[in-house]
Design a protein around this motif. Structure first.
Motif, PDB file in Angstrom:
ATOM      1  N   MET A  37       0.834  -1.203   0.000  1.00  0.00           N
ATOM      2  CA  MET A  37       0.000   0.000   0.000  1.00  0.00           C
ATOM      3  C   MET A  37       0.875   1.263   0.000  1.00  0.00           C
ATOM      4  SD  MET A  37      -2.980  -1.108  -0.283  1.00  0.00           S
ATOM      5  CE  MET A  37      -3.914   0.349  -0.073  1.00  0.00           C
ATOM      6  N   PHE A  38       1.967   1.243   0.728  1.00  0.00           N
ATOM      7  CA  PHE A  38       2.898   2.365   0.730  1.00  0.00           C
ATOM      8  C   PHE A  38       3.427   2.614  -0.682  1.00  0.00           C
ATOM      9  CE2 PHE A  38       7.327   3.778   0.814  1.00  0.00           C
ATOM     10  CZ  PHE A  38       7.196   4.994   1.466  1.00  0.00           C
ATOM     11  N   HIS A  39       3.838   1.546  -1.353  1.00  0.00           N
ATOM     12  CA  HIS A  39       4.378   1.703  -2.703  1.00  0.00           C
ATOM     13  C   HIS A  39       3.290   2.061  -3.715  1.00  0.00           C
ATOM     14  CE1 HIS A  39       8.470   0.811  -1.812  1.00  0.00           C
ATOM     15  NE2 HIS A  39       8.157  -0.339  -1.242  1.00  0.00           N
ATOM     16  N   LEU A  40       2.086   1.606  -3.496  1.00  0.00           N
ATOM     17  CA  LEU A  40       0.971   1.992  -4.366  1.00  0.00           C
ATOM     18  C   LEU A  40       0.732   3.492  -4.289  1.00  0.00           C
ATOM     19  CD1 LEU A  40      -1.426   0.873  -6.140  1.00  0.00           C
ATOM     20  CD2 LEU A  40      -2.760   0.979  -4.039  1.00  0.00           C
ATOM     21  N   ILE A  41       0.719   4.024  -3.092  1.00  0.00           N
ATOM     22  CA  ILE A  41       0.553   5.471  -2.916  1.00  0.00           C
ATOM     23  C   ILE A  41       1.757   6.209  -3.494  1.00  0.00           C
ATOM     24  CG2 ILE A  41       0.466   7.295  -1.163  1.00  0.00           C
ATOM     25  CD1 ILE A  41      -1.177   5.275   0.543  1.00  0.00           C
ATOM     26  N   TYR A  42       2.938   5.688  -3.233  1.00  0.00           N
ATOM     27  CA  TYR A  42       4.171   6.313  -3.716  1.00  0.00           C
ATOM     28  C   TYR A  42       4.205   6.380  -5.244  1.00  0.00           C
ATOM     29  CZ  TYR A  42       9.248   6.949  -4.251  1.00  0.00           C
ATOM     30  OH  TYR A  42      10.485   7.398  -4.587  1.00  0.00           O
ATOM     31  N   VAL A  43       3.771   5.314  -5.909  1.00  0.00           N
ATOM     32  CA  VAL A  43       3.835   5.261  -7.371  1.00  0.00           C
ATOM     33  C   VAL A  43       2.706   6.047  -8.014  1.00  0.00           C
ATOM     34  CG1 VAL A  43       3.594   3.712  -9.359  1.00  0.00           C
ATOM     35  CG2 VAL A  43       5.145   3.129  -7.517  1.00  0.00           C
ATOM     36  N   PHE A  90       0.148   8.141  -6.589  1.00  0.00           N
ATOM     37  CA  PHE A  90      -0.220   9.487  -6.156  1.00  0.00           C
ATOM     38  C   PHE A  90       0.908  10.496  -6.304  1.00  0.00           C
ATOM     39  CE2 PHE A  90      -3.475   7.222  -3.419  1.00  0.00           C
ATOM     40  CZ  PHE A  90      -4.486   7.443  -4.331  1.00  0.00           C
ATOM     41  N   TYR A  91       2.145  10.025  -6.148  1.00  0.00           N
ATOM     42  CA  TYR A  91       3.281  10.929  -6.290  1.00  0.00           C
ATOM     43  C   TYR A  91       3.991  10.777  -7.634  1.00  0.00           C
ATOM     44  CZ  TYR A  91       2.573  11.853  -1.387  1.00  0.00           C
ATOM     45  OH  TYR A  91       2.026  12.199  -0.187  1.00  0.00           O
ATOM     46  N   HIS A  92       3.491   9.884  -8.470  1.00  0.00           N
ATOM     47  CA  HIS A  92       3.971   9.661  -9.834  1.00  0.00           C
ATOM     48  C   HIS A  92       5.475   9.418  -9.893  1.00  0.00           C
ATOM     49  CE1 HIS A  92       0.052  10.571 -11.384  1.00  0.00           C
ATOM     50  NE2 HIS A  92       0.034  11.674 -10.653  1.00  0.00           N
ATOM     51  N   HIS A  93       5.955   8.572  -9.005  1.00  0.00           N
ATOM     52  CA  HIS A  93       7.355   8.164  -9.036  1.00  0.00           C
ATOM     53  C   HIS A  93       7.435   6.871  -9.842  1.00  0.00           C
ATOM     54  CE1 HIS A  93       8.967  11.144  -6.301  1.00  0.00           C
ATOM     55  NE2 HIS A  93       7.880  10.979  -5.577  1.00  0.00           N
ATOM     56  N   ASP A 146       8.974   4.652 -13.276  1.00  0.00           N
ATOM     57  CA  ASP A 146      10.102   4.497 -14.178  1.00  0.00           C
ATOM     58  C   ASP A 146       9.665   4.965 -15.558  1.00  0.00           C
ATOM     59  OD1 ASP A 146      11.916   3.301 -16.107  1.00  0.00           O
ATOM     60  OD2 ASP A 146      12.703   2.166 -14.413  1.00  0.00           O
ATOM     61  N   PRO A 147      10.397   5.881 -16.184  1.00  0.00           N
ATOM     62  CA  PRO A 147       9.964   6.399 -17.483  1.00  0.00           C
ATOM     63  C   PRO A 147       9.969   5.341 -18.587  1.00  0.00           C
ATOM     64  CG  PRO A 147      12.044   7.418 -16.806  1.00  0.00           C
ATOM     65  CD  PRO A 147      11.596   6.524 -15.698  1.00  0.00           C
ATOM     66  N   LYS A 148      10.799   4.337 -18.445  1.00  0.00           N
ATOM     67  CA  LYS A 148      10.881   3.308 -19.480  1.00  0.00           C
ATOM     68  C   LYS A 148       9.762   2.279 -19.360  1.00  0.00           C
ATOM     69  CE  LYS A 148      14.148   0.028 -21.459  1.00  0.00           C
ATOM     70  NZ  LYS A 148      15.490  -0.531 -21.345  1.00  0.00           N
ATOM     71  N   PHE A 149       9.433   1.884 -18.132  1.00  0.00           N
ATOM     72  CA  PHE A 149       8.472   0.802 -17.921  1.00  0.00           C
ATOM     73  C   PHE A 149       7.080   1.286 -17.541  1.00  0.00           C
ATOM     74  CE2 PHE A 149      12.642  -1.089 -16.859  1.00  0.00           C
ATOM     75  CZ  PHE A 149      12.712  -1.970 -17.922  1.00  0.00           C
ATOM     76  N   GLY A 150       6.957   2.474 -17.017  1.00  0.00           N
ATOM     77  CA  GLY A 150       5.658   2.995 -16.621  1.00  0.00           C
ATOM     78  C   GLY A 150       5.332   2.687 -15.174  1.00  0.00           C
ATOM     79  N   CYS A 151       4.179   3.191 -14.757  1.00  0.00           N
ATOM     80  CA  CYS A 151       3.775   3.067 -13.349  1.00  0.00           C
ATOM     81  C   CYS A 151       3.418   1.631 -12.974  1.00  0.00           C
ATOM     82  CB  CYS A 151       2.597   3.991 -13.070  1.00  0.00           C
ATOM     83  SG  CYS A 151       3.041   5.730 -13.104  1.00  0.00           S
ATOM     84  N   PHE A 152       2.708   0.936 -13.846  1.00  0.00           N
ATOM     85  CA  PHE A 152       2.267  -0.418 -13.496  1.00  0.00           C
ATOM     86  C   PHE A 152       3.456  -1.360 -13.327  1.00  0.00           C
ATOM     87  CE2 PHE A 152       0.640  -4.665 -14.467  1.00  0.00           C
ATOM     88  CZ  PHE A 152      -0.327  -4.757 -13.483  1.00  0.00           C
ATOM     89  N   ALA A 153       4.417  -1.290 -14.225  1.00  0.00           N
ATOM     90  CA  ALA A 153       5.595  -2.158 -14.114  1.00  0.00           C
ATOM     91  C   ALA A 153       6.435  -1.795 -12.894  1.00  0.00           C
ATOM     92  CB  ALA A 153       6.430  -2.073 -15.378  1.00  0.00           C
ATOM     93  N   THR A 154       6.495  -0.515 -12.567  1.00  0.00           N
ATOM     94  CA  THR A 154       7.210  -0.094 -11.365  1.00  0.00           C
ATOM     95  C   THR A 154       6.548  -0.679 -10.128  1.00  0.00           C
ATOM     96  OG1 THR A 154       7.853   1.959 -12.444  1.00  0.00           O
ATOM     97  CG2 THR A 154       7.996   1.909 -10.053  1.00  0.00           C
ATOM     98  N   LEU A 155       5.215  -0.627 -10.088  1.00  0.00           N
ATOM     99  CA  LEU A 155       4.492  -1.203  -8.957  1.00  0.00           C
ATOM    100  C   LEU A 155       4.664  -2.721  -8.906  1.00  0.00           C
ATOM    101  CD1 LEU A 155       2.664  -0.568  -6.567  1.00  0.00           C
ATOM    102  CD2 LEU A 155       0.715  -0.959  -8.075  1.00  0.00           C
ATOM    103  N   GLU A 156       4.685  -3.374 -10.059  1.00  0.00           N
ATOM    104  CA  GLU A 156       4.919  -4.819 -10.090  1.00  0.00           C
ATOM    105  C   GLU A 156       6.283  -5.180  -9.506  1.00  0.00           C
ATOM    106  OE1 GLU A 156       4.538  -7.083 -13.686  1.00  0.00           O
ATOM    107  OE2 GLU A 156       2.601  -6.184 -14.106  1.00  0.00           O
TER     108      GLU A 156
END
Length: 138
Positions: free
Chosen positions: A21-27, A29-32, A34-44
């Motif tokens: 949940m922390f990383h879900l909010i981090y990715v 809501f704060y749009h952190h 990875d520019p190459k993989f996107g938000c979903f892959a970063t969360l994965e």
């Protein structure tokens, strides 16, 4: 055997859910992202790391539970359950804040060893506090 399964399941889920949940909010809501993989892959990727840290934390808690020889003295009580939830929340906070940095800085083998040792010591400390509380009757 039932106590061991309860400990593993409690620690695993109580570490994994808050960290994810922390990383879900981090990715999201704060749009952190990875520019190459996107938000979903970063969360994965972050979720995969959280699963690994949750598995390591639950294994450490099981070893600490066995080493403290807690299962032969009392059954799975409310104080132990609350202690494990506290331990899991603490380790979820640590893994969310420092888990990736630890692996990036020192390498994966060192991160695994440090994480196992850290969670083992924290869980032993909490089990001893719970055992002392049960012996004093407080």
């Amino acid at each position: 055997m039932r106590n061991y399964l309860l400990i593993w399941l409690t620690v695993f889920s109580c570490v994994l859910i808050p960290a994810t949940m922390f990383h879900l909010i981090y990715v999201y809501f704060y749009h952190h992202c990875d520019p190459k993989f996107g938000c979903f892959a970063t969360l994965e990727l972050l979720t995969l790391v959280n699963v690994i840290y949750a598995l390591l934390a639950s294994i450490s808690a099981l070893f600490a539970f066995k080493m403290a020889d807690y299962s032969k003295q009392v059954n799975f009580q409310k104080s132990l359950f609350l202690g494990l939830i506290f331990f899991s929340g603490l380790t979820a906070l640590i893994s969310s804040a420092f888990g990736l940095k630890l692996a990036e800085t020192f390498g994966i083998p060192t991160a695994v060893i440090v994480w196992l040792a850290l969670t083992f010591l924290i869980s032993l400390w909490i089990l001893k506090v719970v055992k002392k509380q049960n012996m004093t009757g407080a």
